[in-house]
Scaffold this motif. Structure first.
Motif, PDB file in Angstrom:
ATOM      1  N   TYR A 247       0.858  -1.188   0.000  1.00 41.82           N
ATOM      2  CA  TYR A 247       0.000   0.000   0.000  1.00 41.82           C
ATOM      3  C   TYR A 247       0.887   1.228   0.000  1.00 41.82           C
ATOM      4  O   TYR A 247       1.668   1.449   0.917  1.00 41.82           O
ATOM      5  CB  TYR A 247      -0.908   0.014   1.234  1.00 41.82           C
ATOM      6  CG  TYR A 247      -1.831   1.205   1.285  1.00 41.82           C
ATOM      7  CD1 TYR A 247      -3.071   1.175   0.673  1.00 41.82           C
ATOM      8  CD2 TYR A 247      -1.443   2.374   1.927  1.00 41.82           C
ATOM      9  CE1 TYR A 247      -3.912   2.271   0.711  1.00 41.82           C
ATOM     10  CE2 TYR A 247      -2.271   3.476   1.965  1.00 41.82           C
ATOM     11  CZ  TYR A 247      -3.497   3.414   1.354  1.00 41.82           C
ATOM     12  OH  TYR A 247      -4.317   4.500   1.388  1.00 41.82           O
ATOM     13  N   ILE A 252      -1.467   3.923  -5.364  1.00 38.94           N
ATOM     14  CA  ILE A 252      -2.922   3.727  -5.250  1.00 38.94           C
ATOM     15  C   ILE A 252      -3.661   4.928  -5.824  1.00 38.94           C
ATOM     16  O   ILE A 252      -4.641   4.782  -6.557  1.00 38.94           O
ATOM     17  CB  ILE A 252      -3.318   3.532  -3.765  1.00 38.94           C
ATOM     18  CG1 ILE A 252      -2.590   2.335  -3.166  1.00 38.94           C
ATOM     19  CG2 ILE A 252      -4.819   3.410  -3.604  1.00 38.94           C
ATOM     20  CD1 ILE A 252      -3.097   0.995  -3.546  1.00 38.94           C
ATOM     21  N   GLU A 253      -3.232   6.119  -5.445  1.00 45.12           N
ATOM     22  CA  GLU A 253      -3.910   7.331  -5.919  1.00 45.12           C
ATOM     23  C   GLU A 253      -2.838   8.330  -6.325  1.00 45.12           C
ATOM     24  O   GLU A 253      -2.488   9.215  -5.549  1.00 45.12           O
ATOM     25  CB  GLU A 253      -4.793   7.886  -4.802  1.00 45.12           C
ATOM     26  CG  GLU A 253      -5.735   8.974  -5.286  1.00 45.12           C
ATOM     27  CD  GLU A 253      -6.535   9.546  -4.137  1.00 45.12           C
ATOM     28  OE1 GLU A 253      -7.144   8.757  -3.403  1.00 45.12           O
ATOM     29  OE2 GLU A 253      -6.549  10.767  -3.979  1.00 45.12           O
ATOM     30  N   ILE A 344     -11.185  15.527   0.647  1.00 37.31           N
ATOM     31  CA  ILE A 344     -10.174  14.794   1.411  1.00 37.31           C
ATOM     32  C   ILE A 344      -9.074  14.399   0.450  1.00 37.31           C
ATOM     33  O   ILE A 344      -9.324  13.922  -0.636  1.00 37.31           O
ATOM     34  CB  ILE A 344     -10.759  13.599   2.184  1.00 37.31           C
ATOM     35  CG1 ILE A 344      -9.633  12.840   2.902  1.00 37.31           C
ATOM     36  CG2 ILE A 344     -11.571  12.656   1.332  1.00 37.31           C
ATOM     37  CD1 ILE A 344     -10.075  12.011   4.053  1.00 37.31           C
ATOM     38  N   ARG A 346      -4.987  12.705   0.059  1.00 33.75           N
ATOM     39  CA  ARG A 346      -3.965  11.917   0.751  1.00 33.75           C
ATOM     40  C   ARG A 346      -2.678  11.939  -0.053  1.00 33.75           C
ATOM     41  O   ARG A 346      -2.707  11.923  -1.277  1.00 33.75           O
ATOM     42  CB  ARG A 346      -4.431  10.493   1.007  1.00 33.75           C
ATOM     43  CG  ARG A 346      -5.043   9.813  -0.190  1.00 33.75           C
ATOM     44  CD  ARG A 346      -5.426   8.398   0.152  1.00 33.75           C
ATOM     45  NE  ARG A 346      -6.337   7.861  -0.853  1.00 33.75           N
ATOM     46  CZ  ARG A 346      -6.735   6.610  -0.890  1.00 33.75           C
ATOM     47  NH1 ARG A 346      -6.323   5.765   0.002  1.00 33.75           N
ATOM     48  NH2 ARG A 346      -7.554   6.182  -1.829  1.00 33.75           N
TER      49      ARG A 346
ATOM     50  N   ARG B  26     -13.515   7.551  -6.647  1.00 32.08           N
ATOM     51  CA  ARG B  26     -12.596   7.396  -5.526  1.00 32.08           C
ATOM     52  C   ARG B  26     -13.175   7.890  -4.197  1.00 32.08           C
ATOM     53  O   ARG B  26     -12.584   7.668  -3.150  1.00 32.08           O
ATOM     54  CB  ARG B  26     -11.296   8.158  -5.805  1.00 32.08           C
ATOM     55  CG  ARG B  26     -10.430   7.473  -6.821  1.00 32.08           C
ATOM     56  CD  ARG B  26      -9.208   8.299  -7.117  1.00 32.08           C
ATOM     57  NE  ARG B  26      -8.435   7.704  -8.178  1.00 32.08           N
ATOM     58  CZ  ARG B  26      -7.579   6.717  -8.008  1.00 32.08           C
ATOM     59  NH1 ARG B  26      -7.401   6.205  -6.829  1.00 32.08           N
ATOM     60  NH2 ARG B  26      -6.903   6.238  -9.029  1.00 32.08           N
ATOM     61  N   ARG B  27     -14.263   8.619  -4.257  1.00 34.29           N
ATOM     62  CA  ARG B  27     -14.817   9.184  -3.023  1.00 34.29           C
ATOM     63  C   ARG B  27     -16.314   8.883  -2.942  1.00 34.29           C
ATOM     64  O   ARG B  27     -17.070   9.234  -3.850  1.00 34.29           O
ATOM     65  CB  ARG B  27     -14.632  10.700  -2.994  1.00 34.29           C
ATOM     66  CG  ARG B  27     -13.202  11.169  -3.081  1.00 34.29           C
ATOM     67  CD  ARG B  27     -12.506  11.073  -1.749  1.00 34.29           C
ATOM     68  NE  ARG B  27     -11.173  11.642  -1.822  1.00 34.29           N
ATOM     69  CZ  ARG B  27     -10.087  10.954  -2.188  1.00 34.29           C
ATOM     70  NH1 ARG B  27     -10.178   9.688  -2.532  1.00 34.29           N
ATOM     71  NH2 ARG B  27      -8.900  11.537  -2.217  1.00 34.29           N
ATOM     72  N   SER B  74     -11.339   3.021   4.670  1.00 33.00           N
ATOM     73  CA  SER B  74     -10.760   2.517   3.433  1.00 33.00           C
ATOM     74  C   SER B  74     -10.217   1.112   3.682  1.00 33.00           C
ATOM     75  O   SER B  74     -10.451   0.540   4.741  1.00 33.00           O
ATOM     76  CB  SER B  74      -9.659   3.457   2.946  1.00 33.00           C
ATOM     77  OG  SER B  74      -9.213   3.051   1.685  1.00 33.00           O
ATOM     78  N   LEU B  79      -6.950  -4.200  -3.011  1.00 41.13           N
ATOM     79  CA  LEU B  79      -6.343  -3.075  -3.740  1.00 41.13           C
ATOM     80  C   LEU B  79      -7.362  -2.241  -4.502  1.00 41.13           C
ATOM     81  O   LEU B  79      -7.127  -1.063  -4.757  1.00 41.13           O
ATOM     82  CB  LEU B  79      -5.271  -3.590  -4.698  1.00 41.13           C
ATOM     83  CG  LEU B  79      -3.885  -3.795  -4.096  1.00 41.13           C
ATOM     84  CD1 LEU B  79      -2.916  -4.254  -5.150  1.00 41.13           C
ATOM     85  CD2 LEU B  79      -3.359  -2.535  -3.439  1.00 41.13           C
ATOM     86  N   ALA B  82      -8.942  -0.038  -1.921  1.00 37.98           N
ATOM     87  CA  ALA B  82      -7.972   0.909  -1.363  1.00 37.98           C
ATOM     88  C   ALA B  82      -8.024   2.240  -2.094  1.00 37.98           C
ATOM     89  O   ALA B  82      -7.659   3.273  -1.535  1.00 37.98           O
ATOM     90  CB  ALA B  82      -6.566   0.320  -1.443  1.00 37.98           C
ATOM     91  N   LYS B  83      -8.495   2.212  -3.327  1.00 41.50           N
ATOM     92  CA  LYS B  83      -8.581   3.453  -4.093  1.00 41.50           C
ATOM     93  C   LYS B  83      -9.713   4.346  -3.593  1.00 41.50           C
ATOM     94  O   LYS B  83      -9.758   5.524  -3.898  1.00 41.50           O
ATOM     95  CB  LYS B  83      -8.817   3.133  -5.566  1.00 41.50           C
ATOM     96  CG  LYS B  83      -7.638   2.415  -6.191  1.00 41.50           C
ATOM     97  CD  LYS B  83      -7.781   2.331  -7.697  1.00 41.50           C
ATOM     98  CE  LYS B  83      -6.512   1.862  -8.348  1.00 41.50           C
ATOM     99  NZ  LYS B  83      -6.455   0.427  -8.568  1.00 41.50           N
ATOM    100  N   ILE B  84     -10.625   3.766  -2.855  1.00 43.62           N
ATOM    101  CA  ILE B  84     -11.812   4.511  -2.417  1.00 43.62           C
ATOM    102  C   ILE B  84     -11.632   4.971  -0.973  1.00 43.62           C
ATOM    103  O   ILE B  84     -11.128   4.227  -0.128  1.00 43.62           O
ATOM    104  CB  ILE B  84     -13.056   3.603  -2.514  1.00 43.62           C
ATOM    105  CG1 ILE B  84     -13.274   3.171  -3.957  1.00 43.62           C
ATOM    106  CG2 ILE B  84     -14.284   4.304  -1.966  1.00 43.62           C
ATOM    107  CD1 ILE B  84     -14.231   2.029  -4.092  1.00 43.62           C
ATOM    108  N   ILE B  85     -12.021   6.202  -0.702  1.00 45.34           N
ATOM    109  CA  ILE B  85     -12.169   6.640   0.687  1.00 45.34           C
ATOM    110  C   ILE B  85     -13.664   6.840   0.910  1.00 45.34           C
ATOM    111  O   ILE B  85     -14.304   7.638   0.229  1.00 45.34           O
ATOM    112  CB  ILE B  85     -11.408   7.939   0.985  1.00 45.34           C
ATOM    113  CG1 ILE B  85      -9.908   7.725   0.795  1.00 45.34           C
ATOM    114  CG2 ILE B  85     -11.675   8.397   2.407  1.00 45.34           C
ATOM    115  CD1 ILE B  85      -9.081   8.939   1.084  1.00 45.34           C
TER     116      ILE B  85
END
Lengths: 410, 164
Positions: A247, A252-253, A344, A346, B26-27, B74, B79, B82-85
């Protein structure tokens, strides 16, 4: 044969020699800190049974500076120097995460060159931060050479940041829509020189630190965090990756230019102190790979979004093109009003995932700013990890987590 | 967005009567109408694969006399997730600022819930260690992150009495 308790065996042995000894179970409480070479500005209240730690109560808050409350009284731009203070040795990342959140609310696009420059500054800062972490881990374990090496090597990277941003410690480099200064050929040459130096030094680091038998004895199989526990406790950053979880926010982003760069994420399975140290060491190597790619591939272009660039008066713009390409912002830039909304963001800071949650009510000040720093999330990890280990291992767990008290307090 | 995620959102909307806002892929924001079903929703999300809480945030709305609590959830193990909050939000009133704690479901909420209790005075029922965290032991007065707590500000220009 039934197994006898250890002390009974010992008593029998002693009795055979005509001596006897009384075993008194010792339970007690011990304060480590709040001004301690091994704890920084934090009190660790340790409940002991013999030398086994039964429970740890972390008394944080000695450097609490209420960033979240103060942010309700400051303009978005005036907040930049404030949010980067908590992790003063990782200030580019602290700054970057906040700016990404503000940009999301504002809806600003960032030019390609600025994205590369952000990644450049962030990676230089990551190397400096990891070297700091390794240095502090060394001094916790009584390895003064490692401490001096870490801080000596860090100086090389801090000098690059100084040349790039103009500030030595708190680099307010990233602004909404871009960055403040352009990179020059001198800085590129300096960085390439630093990379070849650091590559040689990393080999020495392994020899003097990670292959050192006394350091290995203090770190190996100490503070083992299994993959399940790491996920459950919500560990972050290198500590998470040392426990076998793949991770990394950069993958990831992707933010900055990371989706265009080629790099790997080091992951270890062991989850002990040594693995956490090695993840950091390998991340330094990966960061240097990124820096080389950025220097090679950085595209030409503007370093500030057109939307803001147009607001700069023409006389200043002329100066900008003729001199160091350093942006002097117009006065009204300091009090922009973003639309209503929330975001939000990160980023992967040196110590792990850093998130900012900004709620805007349409005024020039944020309604609520939440700052979730990596060390803040490590408080619970540290507490749980210490349970059941020996008291002498407290500092090696603490050092290997790379916990930074001001960052947790914010 | 995958089919499984769509079915999760559908579940949340029909089974739990939650309001779901999808900002982008993603959100996701989930507004829980009643704090009593907070644990059930959290359990459902955990079984789906969301495994840790990033942060617990409290927001104060003094004119409506209510407080909002936001859990950012999250995943590490999956995986794709994991991209999503996912923001799990609910509101409590000034009169009864209590909420069932999600500690038994997401252990990583420990730090955030404790801080939210201290800064905004929201009680998390079932949290094992609900004590002061950052503030001084002798701190008195309103909870610091409520809007009624005012910071004393000093102007840039200090008015000095003119001496003659």
């Amino acid at each position: 044969m039934t197994s006898q308790p250890q002390n009974e065996v010992q008593e029998q042995l002693l009795a055979a020699t005509g001596m006897s000894v009384e075993f008194i179970p010792i339970q007690g409480e011990l304060n480590v800190g709040p001004q301690h070479p091994g704890s920084g500005h934090m009190r660790i209240f340790v409940k002991l049974n013999g030398d086994i730690i039964e429970d740890v109560d972390l008394d944080v808050g000695y450097v609490h500076r209420t960033v979240e409350k103060l942010s309700e009284n400051r303009n978005y731009m005036h907040l930049i120097p404030l949010v980067e203070r908590p992790a003063i040795l990782d200030s580019i990342h602290m700054n970057l995460g906040y700016i990404i959140a503000v940009e999301k609310i504002l809806g600003v696009d960032v030019p390609e060159r600025a994205q590369y420059l952000r990644s450049f500054a962030a990676e230089v800062n990551r190397i400096a931060s990891h070297l700091y972490g390794l240095g502090i881990l060394s001094i916790f374990l009584g390895h003064s050479t490692g401490f001096m090496w870490g801080f000596g090597d860090r100086e090389v990277w801090v000098t690059i940041l100084e040349a790039l941003t103009g500030a030595r410690v708190t680099n307010s480099y990233v602004i909404p829509g871009g960055v403040r200064r352009d990179i020059s050929q001198e800085i590129k040459d300096m960085t390439l020189k630093a990379i070849s130096y650091q590559r040689r030094r990393l080999e020495d680091w392994k020899k003097i630190f990670f292959y050192n038998p006394s350091i290995r004895a203090r770190l190996e199989n100490v503070g083992v965090m299994s993959k399940e526990n790491a996920i459950k406790w919500g560990a972050v950053g290198p500590n998470l990756r040392a426990s076998g979880v793949y991770y990394d926010v950069r993958k990831i982003e992707p933010y900055g230019a990371y989706d265009k760069l080629d790099f790997e994420i080091p992951v270890y399975k062991e989850g002990d102190g040594l693995a956490r140290g090695l993840v950091r060491l390998e991340e330094i190597e990966q960061s240097m790979r990124i820096l080389e790619q950025i220097i090679k591939n950085i595209p030409e272009g503007n370093i500030l979004s057109d939307r803001f660039f147009k607001q700069i008066p023409p006389t200043r713009l002329k100066k900008y093109w003729e001199t160091y390409r350093r942006i002097v912002l117009p006065g009204y830039y300091a009090s922009f009003r973003p639309p209503k909304g929330e975001a939000i963001s990160r980023v992967e800071a040196g110590r792990g995932e850093l998130a900012y949650y900004v709620v805007s009510d349409g005024s020039p000040k944020p309604y609520r700013l939440r700052m979730i720093t990596p060390s803040y999330r490590l408080i619970y990890v540290f507490k749980e990890l210490c349970k059941g280990s020996r008291y002498a291992d407290l500092v090696s767990i603490y050092g290997s987590l790379d916990y930074f008290p001001p960052e947790a307090d914010r | 967005m995958s089919e499984e995620l769509k079915s999760l959102i559908n579940d949340l909307q029909t089974k739990f009567k939650c309001q779901v806002k999808i900002e982008n892929d993603r959100r996701i924001t989930v507004i829980v109408p009643d704090k009593k079903i907070m644990k059930d929703v959290a359990n459902h999300l955990k079984n789906f694969g969301f495994d840790h809480v990033k942060a617990v945030t409290g927001i104060d709305y003094p004119e409506q006399e209510k407080l909002e609590v936001v859990y950012h959830i999250s995943s590490y193990s999956n995986l794709d997730l994991a991209k999503i909050i996912l923001a799990l939000r609910t509101t409590v009133t000034y009169k009864d600022p209590s909420l069932p704690s999600l500690y038994s479901i997401f252990e990583s909420a420990w730090t955030g819930e404790r801080e939210t209790y201290e800064m905004l005075g929201i009680r998390f029922e079932g949290h094992p260690d609900l004590r002061r965290f950052f503030l001084d032991e002798d701190f008195e007065g309103v909870y610091p992150l409520r809007k009624s707590f005012k910071i004393k500000l000093e102007g840039i220009f200090v008015d000095k009495p003119t001496t003659e």
